[in-house]
Design a protein around this motif. Sequence first.
Motif, short mmCIF file in Angstrom:
data_model
loop_
_atom_site.label_atom_id
_atom_site.label_comp_id
_atom_site.label_asym_id
_atom_site.label_seq_id
_atom_site.Cartn_x
_atom_site.Cartn_y
_atom_site.Cartn_z
N LYS A 16 0.81 -14.09 2.48
CA LYS A 16 1.74 -13.39 3.37
C LYS A 16 1.22 -13.27 4.80
O LYS A 16 1.98 -13.51 5.75
N SER A 35 0.38 -0.12 10.57
CA SER A 35 0.33 0.96 9.58
C SER A 35 -0.93 1.81 9.72
O SER A 35 -1.91 1.38 10.32
N ARG A 39 -8.28 2.78 4.18
CA ARG A 39 -9.33 1.82 3.82
C ARG A 39 -10.16 1.48 5.04
O ARG A 39 -9.72 1.68 6.19
N TYR A 51 -4.55 -2.20 11.84
CA TYR A 51 -4.20 -0.90 11.25
C TYR A 51 -4.70 0.21 12.15
O TYR A 51 -5.59 0.00 12.97
N TYR A 79 -1.77 3.99 2.38
CA TYR A 79 -1.18 3.19 3.47
C TYR A 79 0.14 3.86 3.84
O TYR A 79 0.85 4.35 2.95
N ASP A 101 3.82 -2.71 0.85
CA ASP A 101 3.85 -3.03 -0.57
C ASP A 101 5.19 -2.60 -1.19
O ASP A 101 6.02 -1.98 -0.53
P1 5GP Z 1 -4.61 -4.93 2.87
O1 5GP Z 1 -5.55 -3.79 2.60
O2 5GP Z 1 -5.00 -6.17 2.13
O3 5GP Z 1 -4.42 -5.17 4.35
O4 5GP Z 1 -3.19 -4.51 2.33
C1 5GP Z 1 -3.02 -4.18 0.98
C2 5GP Z 1 -1.54 -3.95 0.70
O5 5GP Z 1 -1.07 -2.80 1.40
C3 5GP Z 1 -0.64 -5.10 1.14
O6 5GP Z 1 0.27 -5.38 0.09
C4 5GP Z 1 0.11 -4.54 2.32
O7 5GP Z 1 1.41 -5.09 2.45
C5 5GP Z 1 0.18 -3.09 1.95
N1 5GP Z 1 0.42 -2.23 3.11
C6 5GP Z 1 -0.05 -2.39 4.37
N2 5GP Z 1 0.42 -1.43 5.17
C7 5GP Z 1 1.22 -0.65 4.40
C8 5GP Z 1 2.03 0.50 4.66
O8 5GP Z 1 2.11 1.03 5.76
N3 5GP Z 1 2.70 1.01 3.60
C9 5GP Z 1 2.65 0.46 2.35
N4 5GP Z 1 3.38 1.04 1.40
N5 5GP Z 1 1.92 -0.62 2.08
C10 5GP Z 1 1.21 -1.17 3.09
#
Ligand code: 5GP
Length: 226
Positions: A16, A35, A39, A51, A79, A101
């Motif tokens: 993605k 977002s 983490r 982020y 998140y 997500d």
């Molecule tokens: P990563 O830690 O790999 O960047 O993201 C892990 C997952 O968290 C990914 O599926 C991403 O789409 C989801 N994610 C990122 N930002 C947000 C958010 O603001 N809200 C939600 N619900 N999921 C998020």
Amino acid sequence: MAGILFIISAPSGSGKSTLVSRLRSLVEGLEFSVSYTTRLPRGSEIDGREYHFTTRKTFEEMMAADDFLESAEVFGNYYGTAVSALEHARAAGRDLLLDIDVQGAVQVMQKLPEAVSIFILPPSPEVLERRLRHRSVAEHVTSEEVIARRLREAQKELDRISEYRYALVNDQLDKAVDELRAIVLTERGDAAGDRALAASCRTSSRSARLLGALASFDRQVVGSTP
Ligand code: 5GP
């Protein structure tokens, strides 16, 4: 003119991030919502760019203050999308892209049914597993358990695909980028958008490609689609 809200979700390892960055380089006027997460930053990530990295305490305070349009716990971290990101894009009349997500996407769809939701799926469990292994080496997380957990999580997320307006299979990057671009332009009513291509990605059109990918995960499109 109020902007369109696009939601993109995909199981971890669907490719993605690459797709989204290609889309953003091809399509103008698409604002990306940064977002909040609890983490830690990875690799070259910068606070405020990929982020807003924050503590659990701050995140919980923001939740209590209703600062989030949606929030979810993913792989043990919080998140969330700030309401202010949406307000900002709306005020500027720009389209906003949320990369969130499935749990978060469903919350947004309930609050804002006009949002355009897009699910990206990997072509098969074998390809997904290969990508997850590749990624885990890059992230120095070689635990079999992490890979197995992400695979299980992906299977679970696929069960909610019918809640999305569009679903596209990321088997060839260029093709998936073309499809994503067609969806965005068509939803905007832009004459440059390939409407037929966008229509073929409607979850309700149940294309052979979509059904094939889902079948390989032992899944199918069930229920009604928006
Ligand atoms: P990563 O830690 O790999 O960047 O993201 C892990 C997952 O968290 C990914 O599926 C991403 O789409 C989801 N994610 C990122 N930002 C947000 C958010 O603001 N809200 C939600 N619900 N999921 C998020």
